[in-house]
Enzyme design. Structure first.
Site, mmCIF file in Angstrom:
data_model
loop_
_atom_site.group_PDB
_atom_site.id
_atom_site.type_symbol
_atom_site.label_atom_id
_atom_site.label_comp_id
_atom_site.label_asym_id
_atom_site.label_seq_id
_atom_site.Cartn_x
_atom_site.Cartn_y
_atom_site.Cartn_z
ATOM 1 N N LEU A 253 -0.251 -4.358 15.763
ATOM 2 C CA LEU A 253 -0.248 -3.407 14.966
ATOM 3 C C LEU A 253 -1.385 -3.363 14.181
ATOM 4 O O LEU A 253 -1.901 -4.308 13.665
ATOM 5 C CB LEU A 253 1.298 -3.019 14.325
ATOM 6 C CG LEU A 253 2.262 -2.677 14.966
ATOM 7 C CD1 LEU A 253 3.428 -2.499 14.083
ATOM 8 C CD2 LEU A 253 2.129 -1.550 15.928
ATOM 9 N N SER A 254 -1.884 -2.037 13.733
ATOM 10 C CA SER A 254 -3.064 -1.854 12.889
ATOM 11 C C SER A 254 -3.256 -2.798 12.022
ATOM 12 O O SER A 254 -2.435 -3.402 11.347
ATOM 13 C CB SER A 254 -2.853 -0.567 12.192
ATOM 14 O OG SER A 254 -4.019 -0.345 11.311
ATOM 15 N N LYS A 255 -4.711 -3.364 11.932
ATOM 16 C CA LYS A 255 -5.007 -4.419 11.052
ATOM 17 C C LYS A 255 -4.882 -3.993 9.706
ATOM 18 O O LYS A 255 -4.475 -4.456 8.735
ATOM 19 C CB LYS A 255 -6.368 -4.827 11.176
ATOM 20 C CG LYS A 255 -6.292 -5.651 12.608
ATOM 21 C CD LYS A 255 -7.361 -6.792 12.591
ATOM 22 C CE LYS A 255 -7.518 -7.576 13.872
ATOM 23 N NZ LYS A 255 -7.836 -6.785 14.838
ATOM 24 N N ARG A 256 -5.181 -2.536 9.311
ATOM 25 C CA ARG A 256 -5.121 -2.171 7.995
ATOM 26 C C ARG A 256 -3.590 -1.686 7.858
ATOM 27 O O ARG A 256 -3.235 -0.888 8.166
ATOM 28 C CB ARG A 256 -5.818 -1.080 7.691
ATOM 29 C CG ARG A 256 -7.473 -1.540 7.670
ATOM 30 C CD ARG A 256 -8.416 -0.242 7.783
ATOM 31 N NE ARG A 256 -8.281 0.831 8.685
ATOM 32 C CZ ARG A 256 -8.414 1.903 8.841
ATOM 33 N NH1 ARG A 256 -9.125 2.362 7.850
ATOM 34 N NH2 ARG A 256 -8.293 2.607 9.900
ATOM 35 N N GLN A 257 -2.969 -2.646 7.062
ATOM 36 C CA GLN A 257 -1.508 -2.396 6.673
ATOM 37 C C GLN A 257 -1.246 -0.998 6.338
ATOM 38 O O GLN A 257 -0.063 -0.418 6.576
ATOM 39 C CB GLN A 257 -1.063 -3.433 5.757
ATOM 40 C CG GLN A 257 -0.277 -4.451 6.126
ATOM 41 C CD GLN A 257 0.562 -5.121 5.077
ATOM 42 O OE1 GLN A 257 0.584 -4.563 3.775
ATOM 43 N NE2 GLN A 257 1.579 -5.720 5.420
#
Ligand code: GLU
Length: 491
Positions: A253-257
């Site tokens: 899931l997206s690296k940017r939390q």
């Protein structure tokens, strides 16, 4: 009598709660509700360096927002508190003292420099770094000597060989011969804080946890936890590991939390039910794949035995569609609708400020009518204040000339509609108006039905697309319809 199950969600307050965490919490909640057990929130804040201030409170707020509140938690308390590991240090200290006494653990005096060296050497020879268990072999006299020198120490757990297999509720029979691949793990650090493994086992035991449902990343640690249970002489809980939640393409899931944090979804106008629905829809635990399940339906239909070991692939592009379904359900529900009405009133005031037609557009009956008629067509409440729907809140400016380019009979059409709207006893349902508009078209000499609609749509909304003309008329009401038609024809 069978004991009611107790499950727990044990997030580390190191950042924002995101969809993966929500899913772990949700499966625990579903299991607890389904089996009339208790759902515990335990904040695992033993790694003080990584704790983010406010994160623990945020997590509990978001569980409440999502509609899956814990029964016991730091805020709510409960019979097994405190529910924050940093407030339970004495428990871990006496537990490690007990293991020391039993000879299942030992003090380790190795310096950080020595451990660093071990690591470097292992990496140089392309091996996985592991502690060499040197301090395991210290004699009691050597230990006393080092203690009297005031050397720093930690407590390590002796990993014994010969782990027993355990039956995971999701992955089936499993075991990891941890002693073959890992050095003895630290269980109590120099600062008196436990490491995850000790705190986890001690708390699950003392909090009476019967089922541990957690992310699959902990599957390989479970054998280590079972060794700890054995060393304490405690009965372990049952374990069920939940497969990963991945993007549709199988990537993490997206690296940017922040992109997948619950707070972001809440701010963007997503309903919690839409999130619960999509994360269970893409995963497993249910007999059928189905969209639009409510929380009650999720509880009723959830079966832990149906969780498969496949990763759950999340297609976030479908989320607006899930929201559309759940928004429609909120609109239908009389109680929930009242909240939406208030939200929409605030949005209209915010976006259209002083330009509204008049204060009447903020009236409850009008806003409610808009919601009921647009139900199922919008994914978000905020769609209703977009430019496509501006006509609901502000009068369009349309000229007679514009109407006449569509039909030379624009005046006649307008007059017919005015007649229709002012007819005594006129009924105003969308179906009936549709019929009336059909027969109205028959009275125009040469304008096609579609052009009649275009004229009316433009006069009423200033737009070329949008809801059906009949729906617009019902929404706006006879007085406003007449006002707009007169204005356009005189402009
Ligand atoms: N604190 C751990 C985490 O955040 C919990 C693991 C567990 O549930 O045992 O993943």
């Amino acid at each position: 009598m069978v004991r009611a199950p107790r499950v727990r969600f044990g997030p580390s307050p190191t950042g924002l709660l995101h969809l993966g965490g929500l899913r772990t919490a949700l499966y625990n909640y579903l299991f607890a509700r389904k089996h009339r057990g208790a759902f515990v929130l335990r904040v695992e804040d033993t790694d003080q360096a990584r704790v983010v201030p406010g994160a623990a409170e945020d997590i509990e707020d978001l569980l409440d927002w999502a509609g899956i509140p814990p029964d016991e938690s730091p805020r709510r308390g409960g019979p097994f508190g405190p529910y924050q590991q940093s407030h339970r240090l004495e428990l871990y200290q006496s537990a490690s003292a007990e293991l020391l006494e039993r000879g299942a653990a030992y003090r380790c005096f190795c310096t950080p420099q020595r451990l660093e060296l071990l690591k470097k050497e292992a990496l140089r020879s392309q091996q996985t770094p592991r502690y060499d268990n040197r301090c395991r072999h210290l004699t009691p006299a050597e230990v006393d000597e080092k203690l009297s020198q005031g050397l720093d120490w930690v407590i390590r757990f002796r990993l014994e060989k010969g782990v027993e297999p355990f039956r995971d509720l999701v992955y089936g029979w499993n075991k990891h011969e941890v002693a073959d691949v890992e050095g003895d793990p630290v269980i109590l650090k120099g600062d008196g804080f436990p490491t995850y493994h000790l705190a986890n086992v001690v708390d699950d035991h003392h909090m009476g946890i019967s089922h541990v449902l957690r992310g699959t990343e902990w599957l390989t640690s479970t054998s280590k936890h079972l060794l700890l249970y054995k060393a304490f002489g405690w009965d372990p809980p049952q374990f069920g590991h939940l497969p990963l939640l991945l993007n549709r393409d199988g990537a993490k899931l997206s690296k940017r939390q922040g992109d997948i944090s619950l707070g972001r979804f809440a701010r963007d106008g997503y309903l919690p039910e839409a999130l619960l629905d999509i994360i269970t829809n893409c995963g497993s635990g249910f007999a059928e794949k189905q969209m639009g399940r409510t929380l009650e339906e999720l509880i009723l239909q959830f079966e832990i035995g149906r969780i498969t070991t496949h990763s759950a692939l999340l297609d976030l592009e479908k989320l607006p569609e899930f929201n559309r379904i759940h928004l429609a359900r909120h609109i239908e529900h009389v109680g929930l609708r009242q909240k939406l009405i208030r939200e929409l009133q605030l949005l209209v005031e915010h976006v259209y400020g002083g330009q509204q037609v008049d204060r009447e557009v903020l009236e409850k009956e009008y806003v409610e009518r808009v919601l009921l008629l647009r139900k199922g067509h919008i994914s978000f409440l905020k769609n209703l204040v977009s430019s496509d729907y501006s006509y609901l809140w502000v009068r369009p400016s349309v000229s007679r000339e514009q109407l006449q380019t569509i039909s030379a009979e624009a005046d006649e059409i307008g007059t017919l509609v005015l007649g229709l709207m002012t007819k005594p006893g006129a009924v105003l349902s969308v179906e009936e108006l549709n019929k009336e508009l059909r027969s109205l078209q028959e009275q125009t000499r040469e304008t096609k039905y579609s052009s009649v609609m275009k004229v009316l749509r433009l006069a009423l909304s200033g737009q070329q697309h949008g809801p059906s003309v009949a729906e617009m008329m019902v929404t706006l009401g006879p007085k406003e319809v007449c006002g707009r038609i007169r204005k356009a024809l005189s402009g």
